[in-house]
Design a protein around this motif. Sequence first.
Motif, mmCIF file in Angstrom:
data_model
loop_
_atom_site.group_PDB
_atom_site.id
_atom_site.type_symbol
_atom_site.label_atom_id
_atom_site.label_comp_id
_atom_site.label_asym_id
_atom_site.label_seq_id
_atom_site.Cartn_x
_atom_site.Cartn_y
_atom_site.Cartn_z
ATOM 1 N N GLY A 166 41.423 45.178 41.415
ATOM 2 C CA GLY A 166 41.493 45.766 40.472
ATOM 3 C C GLY A 166 39.993 45.021 39.167
ATOM 4 N N ILE A 167 39.231 46.414 38.605
ATOM 5 C CA ILE A 167 38.858 45.491 37.233
ATOM 6 C C ILE A 167 39.458 45.724 36.418
ATOM 7 N N ASP A 168 39.622 45.093 34.812
ATOM 8 C CA ASP A 168 40.152 46.100 33.808
ATOM 9 C C ASP A 168 38.999 45.481 32.678
ATOM 10 N N ILE A 169 38.866 46.510 31.884
ATOM 11 C CA ILE A 169 38.144 46.168 30.809
ATOM 12 C C ILE A 169 38.873 45.807 29.382
ATOM 13 N N VAL A 170 39.172 45.214 28.645
ATOM 14 C CA VAL A 170 39.658 44.260 28.475
ATOM 15 C C VAL A 170 39.030 44.858 26.731
ATOM 16 N N ASP A 171 38.179 44.911 26.266
ATOM 17 C CA ASP A 171 37.775 45.304 25.411
ATOM 18 C C ASP A 171 35.977 45.613 25.835
#
Length: 547
Positions: A166-171
């Motif tokens: 998975g890929i998460d957008i932190v900011d």
Amino acid sequence: MTDSKGNSATDHKALLAEKMATDFRRRDLFKLAAAGTGLLAASAFGVGKAHAQAKRGGTLTLAWLDAIDTLDPHFTMSGGSIKVINNVFNGLLKVAYDGQKVSFAPDLAESWDMVSETEHVFKLRKDVTFHNGDACDAEAVKWSLLRVADPEVKSPHAWKFAQLDGIDIVDPLTIRLRFKKPFAFLPVALTGSTGRAGTIVCPRAVQESGKGFGRKPVGTGPFKFVSWRENDSIELARNAAYFENGLPYLDRVVIRLIKEPSAGVAAVMAGQVDGLSVCPFQFIPQLRKNPNLSIYGQVEGNYSFLGMNNRRAPFDDKLLRQAVAFAINRDVIVEQSYFGEAIPAFTAISPPMTDFYDPNIAKSGRGQFFDLEKAKALRAQSKVQGEINPVYIVTDGFTGSGGMGTRNAQLIAPMLEQIGIKPKIELVDRAVWAQRRNAGDFDLYDEAWIADLDPDETITPEWSTGKPWNFVGYSNPAFDQAAAAAGETMDTARRRQLYIEAEDILMADAPLAVLAHMKVFKILAKKVQGFEYIPADLLDLHRVSLA
């Protein structure tokens, strides 16, 4: 280093430091981490460094001899395309070279924090835009990476993200990549050049152009795509908004698509073009005598080989394949096919992979080598006796890879005749050759895998069971297990042992006969200044200027 329970813990910062540019030492990682910065500060690599004497402006004209299939980085399989793509796009990382060792440096990523062996956080540069003005932010990067991973897209580089969880957008400028298992190949995959999976494309441009994106590429690189005239030229223009201050120096780059190598050589000798993207071996002595030219090249991460179709007789017989491997005199091929501009290959792993290549392999007894008596003994034990006439497909013309063409076939055929194998050489055009190779419609074929930076891409997708580049249909669970395990550990010493195990299995099973590790040449006029050679079959032009 221990964890909270007193157990030995993995030093992730040290592991990361091993993979990054060699002037970025372990102590710097700790210093930056303690200061609250990311693990990789772009300034540590001299990003933005300018050449004091560089002249601005001008048009660089190059003769491009190697094939270009598409300028969509997520689909290209061509070294010729990668050299163009490297100047139009960026990755999170880029390839670095200190004169001795290939490593990796920040590109679109300003920093990289390896939280664990399966979790990686990247902080992106501020204010980077694609050539159409769209922002290159965390959303765009995530979209680009998931495009490659999406099985519906059918990118040939999807295997590089097979373990992506998975890929998460932190900011808006930070992303987190999560993997199911450790992934030692990740730094290569995330480069904007040879990696291709991590080359960041413009989402809106892909959506608008669809399958035509490869003819209208939009990236963040130092040069913007202008035009592609079929069988004539590709033109690039300076990206005035490029994120490295003051770069590039050139206004334009004109790539002349030339199929006939002698025509390209004649043009550079006469000063009609400023360089060659690559050069056939037989012209190098002539070019070296020209005082107006600079010759760049050394043995790079590659290997040429003779592939044997494991799916059907006669090469479904391991003994026969082994006989072929020991019947080939690599010294003859190096001198006569590569004009001395190569070294014999004993296994697939090549010299630039300094952590894994054994410089004393010729004396080790490992791998494949010429032993005619052994070849004859193995041939006598093989299933099929009497003369064998396998179909050997070749394609004429120079491809830039050093693996194909008639020269190798003409040298190998008489070697095989000494063990009762008389190949039927079928010369076909490149499109037909590729179609037949992909369909398994051959007994023998020769090729080269080029621009490899890590053993994982050297042997895993080409020889693992069911992988898309395993055209010969080889399968051995022991090899698969060793190669996969090597790609899933971050410990270099352990990886080295696992790759030795995998290679020993591969060379003994002999689905291929390795031939040579080749030098790869770039030719530039002396007036071309600031070129930084990287032994990864790249032609990076963003710091180049004209005297």
